[in-house]
Design an enzyme around this catalytic site. Structure first.
Site, PDB file in Angstrom:
ATOM      1  CG  ASN A  10      -1.674   1.250   1.446  1.00 38.04           C
ATOM      2  OD1 ASN A  10      -1.788   2.059   0.531  1.00 38.04           O
ATOM      3  ND2 ASN A  10      -2.218   1.435   2.640  1.00 38.04           N
ATOM      4  CD1 TRP A  11       3.663   1.293  -2.792  1.00 35.92           C
ATOM      5  CD2 TRP A  11       3.727   2.546  -4.656  1.00 35.92           C
ATOM      6  NE1 TRP A  11       4.550   0.702  -3.665  1.00 35.92           N
ATOM      7  CE2 TRP A  11       4.602   1.446  -4.822  1.00 35.92           C
ATOM      8  CE3 TRP A  11       3.603   3.450  -5.704  1.00 35.92           C
ATOM      9  CZ2 TRP A  11       5.353   1.251  -5.984  1.00 35.92           C
ATOM     10  CZ3 TRP A  11       4.346   3.258  -6.863  1.00 35.92           C
ATOM     11  CH2 TRP A  11       5.216   2.176  -6.992  1.00 35.92           C
ATOM     12  CE  LYS A  12       0.335   3.445   4.864  1.00 37.87           C
ATOM     13  NZ  LYS A  12       0.192   3.600   6.300  1.00 37.87           N
ATOM     14  CG  HIS A  94      -5.719   1.708   5.317  1.00 42.17           C
ATOM     15  ND1 HIS A  94      -5.285   2.639   6.229  1.00 42.17           N
ATOM     16  CD2 HIS A  94      -4.679   0.886   5.092  1.00 42.17           C
ATOM     17  CE1 HIS A  94      -4.005   2.397   6.525  1.00 42.17           C
ATOM     18  NE2 HIS A  94      -3.622   1.322   5.848  1.00 42.17           N
ATOM     19  CD  GLU A  96      -2.774   5.390   6.926  1.00 40.75           C
ATOM     20  OE1 GLU A  96      -2.762   5.436   5.686  1.00 40.75           O
ATOM     21  OE2 GLU A  96      -1.809   4.978   7.590  1.00 40.75           O
ATOM     22  CD  GLU A 164      -3.396  -2.727   7.486  1.00 38.46           C
ATOM     23  OE1 GLU A 164      -2.282  -2.922   7.022  1.00 38.46           O
ATOM     24  OE2 GLU A 164      -4.080  -1.722   7.253  1.00 38.46           O
ATOM     25  N   GLY A 170       2.575   2.132  10.623  1.00 38.83           N
ATOM     26  CA  GLY A 170       3.519   3.227  10.429  1.00 38.83           C
ATOM     27  C   GLY A 170       4.263   3.634  11.675  1.00 38.83           C
ATOM     28  CB  SER A 204       5.416  -1.868  11.768  1.00 42.46           C
ATOM     29  OG  SER A 204       4.957  -0.549  12.005  1.00 42.46           O
ATOM     30  N   GLY A 225       2.835  -1.267   4.253  1.00 40.64           N
ATOM     31  CA  GLY A 225       2.830   0.147   3.902  1.00 40.64           C
ATOM     32  C   GLY A 225       4.239   0.632   3.599  1.00 40.64           C
ATOM     33  N   GLY A 226       4.894   1.195   4.601  1.00 41.96           N
ATOM     34  CA  GLY A 226       6.207   1.828   4.421  1.00 41.96           C
ATOM     35  C   GLY A 226       7.210   0.967   3.661  1.00 41.96           C
TER      36      GLY A 226
END
Ligand code: PEP
Length: 249
Positions: A10-12, A94, A96, A164, A170, A204, A225-226
């Site tokens: 997930n590149w956000k 998600h 976010e 999640e 993150g 993470s 993600g990251g």
């Protein structure tokens, strides 16, 4: 019973056209992996990413979709549009999106329904906050989210669940192996298709913890993600998935 293993990035809100070179770095690793590899770039890149991945084993997904097929919804993207642009999957719910846009479980369910209607696989996210975990309410909260976010009364549907924990996204913190195992087992027993539905862990995930997390029987992959922004790290996580037994594409 074998289940698909899925490693999803997930590149956000990261990535300009210059990031498309990522796919030529990942393609050889995806080709060697028995896992399905999915990358969800921002919607501006979905079409170009799908074109760049033609002929590779990499699938492209959206990060969100509107519940309606079309209409007066300025700034939104429908599931049909994502499909038309070359996506096979879409993340819905998600944390976010739930936090930044006030999305409720009912909204998430409507988006999952829209994804299925468009022929996309919804990746439905659930997870507790730190306060909910500290209060010992994590299973109750996540079970309630799952029940209210899943498409209703449907079996045999191609969907993915992502657990999640909000406090692990993150932050560099991950749930303990025992906590992940316990939550995934609790989710699985509440699914309409417990034997076949893929449940991802997200929060993470990095090259150094991927093998332990993916080694759990009820963890069928990762939502990353990251670490999915870095081709070397994402490749290492894909390779860690290859160690899972009983893999099917
Ligand atoms: C995510 O965005 O879904 C996620 C799990 O992020 P990170 O891996 O950076 O915690």
């Amino acid at each position: 019973m074998t289940r698909q293993t899925l490693i999803a990035g997930n590149w956000k809100m990261h990535g300009l056209t210059g990031a498309l070179g990522f796919f030529s770095e990942i393609a050889p690793v995806a080709a060697q992996s028995p896992a399905t590899v999915l990358v969800c770039p921002p919607s501006t890149l979905v079409h170009q990413a799908a074109r760049a991945c033609e002929g590779t084993a990499i699938r492209i997904g959206g990060q969100d979709c509107h519940a309606a097929r079309s209409g007066a919804h300025t700034g939104d993207v429908s599931a049909d549009m994502l499909r038309d642009a070359g996506a096979s999957h879409v993340i819905v719910g998600h944390s976010e999106r739930r936090a930044d846009h006030g999305e409720s479980d009912a909204d998430v369910r409507a988006k999952a329904d829209a994804a299925l209607a468009a022929g996309l696989v919804p990746v439905i996210c659930v997870g507790e906050t730190r306060a909910e975990r500290e209060a010992g309410r994590e299973v109750e909260v996540v079970a309630r989210q799952l029940a209210a976010s899943l498409p209703q009364n449907q079996t045999g549907v191609d969907l993915v669940i992502a657990y999640e924990p909000v406090w692990a996204i993150g932050t560099g913190l991950t749930a303990s192996i025992n906590d992940v195992a316990r939550m995934h087992a609790a989710l699985r027993e509440r699914l309409p298709d417990p034997l076949t539905t893929c449940i991802l862990y997200g929060g993470s995930v990095k090259p150094d913890n991927a093998s332990d997390l993916l080694g759990l029987a009820d963890v069928d992959g990762a939502l990353v993600g990251g670490a999915s922004l870095n081709a070397t790290d994402f490749a290492a996580i894909i390779k860690a998935a290859s160690l899972k037994s009983e893999l099917v594409r």
